[in-house]
Design an enzyme around this catalytic site. Structure first.
Site, short mmCIF file in Angstrom:
data_model
loop_
_atom_site.label_atom_id
_atom_site.label_comp_id
_atom_site.label_asym_id
_atom_site.label_seq_id
_atom_site.Cartn_x
_atom_site.Cartn_y
_atom_site.Cartn_z
N HIS A 179 0.93 -0.94 0.30
CA HIS A 179 0.36 -0.17 0.08
C HIS A 179 0.67 0.94 0.18
CE1 HIS A 179 -2.71 -2.82 2.19
NE2 HIS A 179 -3.12 -2.31 1.09
N ARG A 192 -4.16 -9.85 4.22
CA ARG A 192 -4.09 -11.74 5.13
C ARG A 192 -3.40 -13.00 4.97
NH1 ARG A 192 -8.94 -10.46 1.14
NH2 ARG A 192 -10.73 -10.06 2.32
#
Length: 283
Positions: A37, A189
């Site tokens: 990100h 995740r």
């Protein structure tokens, strides 16, 4: 960095930047940020003088059996990372702001065809949720450009098609997958993995790399897919799919197609891991 929750506050700040002639780059996220990100935010900073990020865990893209309630949320750490990366504004809407009339009766955006394959087949309705929330966020922020990671290759194609079909005035920029040192694609995740599972997880990238080499050497896609599935399964993962596709539109490749992508998804413990590798097949 400004942090705003209300749509009026977001629009007021963006309106002021546009009035000053400043371009806006947008990075939508679901939080629990990692270096992937932050790479998007840094690239956004190179592309425009103003950077907006959003954090919204979108319930519309989760099925009833998926991990919405357990999805990791780390708001304080996320804000610190975004500040350090040069983000100007963080938008953190609640569900009522994004879906003011509720989710069941909310207008939805569907991108037929490319949404129905691969992850779309495994997660029915997932890409309707993705397309709907991304369309809404783009309309809320009204950026000049928006950035997405290529780890979610199918998602990138869905968003590009949606933007083109709806004539949204935004440029979509995709950024290469950011990986751990052992090749595992960074993902929120990954935090679900135990230490033992984490040690096995890089097999997906290794198997994709081997498959790309086979395809370049002339192996037929079905054979490369079968070998990759076996490699992943032998490492203790449960493959969902491995598929060689045309990179342009995820269509089944013909012998004449050169620009390919190998996509894979596999279950490991609580995590469903996805990855892909693009390649140019020799003529």
């Amino acid at each position: 960095m400004h942090i705003v929750e209300q749509l009026n506050d977001l629009r007021g700040q963006c309106r002021a930047w546009r009035a000053a002639g400043e371009r806006i780059a947008f990075v939508p996220t679901m939080g629990n940020l990692h270096e992937g990100h932050i790479t998007l935010v840094r690239e956004a900073r190179k592309q425009a003088p103003r950077v907006v990020a959003s954090i919204f865990v979108n319930p519309l893209q989760f099925s009833p059996t998926e991990d919405l309630a357990a999805y990791p949320r780390t708001p304080q750490r996320d804000a610190e990372l975004l500040t350090d990366a040069g983000c100007d504004l963080l938008f953190t809407p609640d569900v009522d702001t994004v879906y003011p009339h509720g989710q069941k009766t909310h207008t939805r955006v569907e991108v037929p065809g490319v949404s129905d394959l691969l992850c779309g087949a495994s997660r029915p309705g997932h890409f309707i949720g993705v397309a709907t929330v991304v369309c809404k966020l783009l309309n809320m922020v009204q950026p000049d450009l928006a950035l997405f990671g290529e780890k979610d290759f199918q998602q990138c194609l869905v968003i590009r098609r949606m933007v083109a079909d709806l004539a949204l005035p935004v440029t979509i920029i995709t950024v290469p997958t950011v990986r751990e040192t052992d090749g595992l694609a960074m993902s929120s995740r990954n935090g679900y993995l135990t230490a033992a599972e984490r040690a096995r997880a890089p097999v997906i990238y290794r198997a994709l790399t081997d498959a790309a080499q086979r395809l370049r050497a002339g192996t037929a896609p079905p054979e490369a897919e079968a070998q990759t599935i076996t490699t992943i399964a032998d490492a203790g993962l449960r493959p969902d799919y491995v598929s060689v596709r045309r990179a342009e539109d995820l269509g089944q490749p013909t012998a004449a197609d050169r620009d390919l992508v190998i996509l894979a998804a596999a279950y490991l413990g609580r995590a469903r891991l996805i990855d892909n590798l693009r390649l140019i097949r020799p003529s």
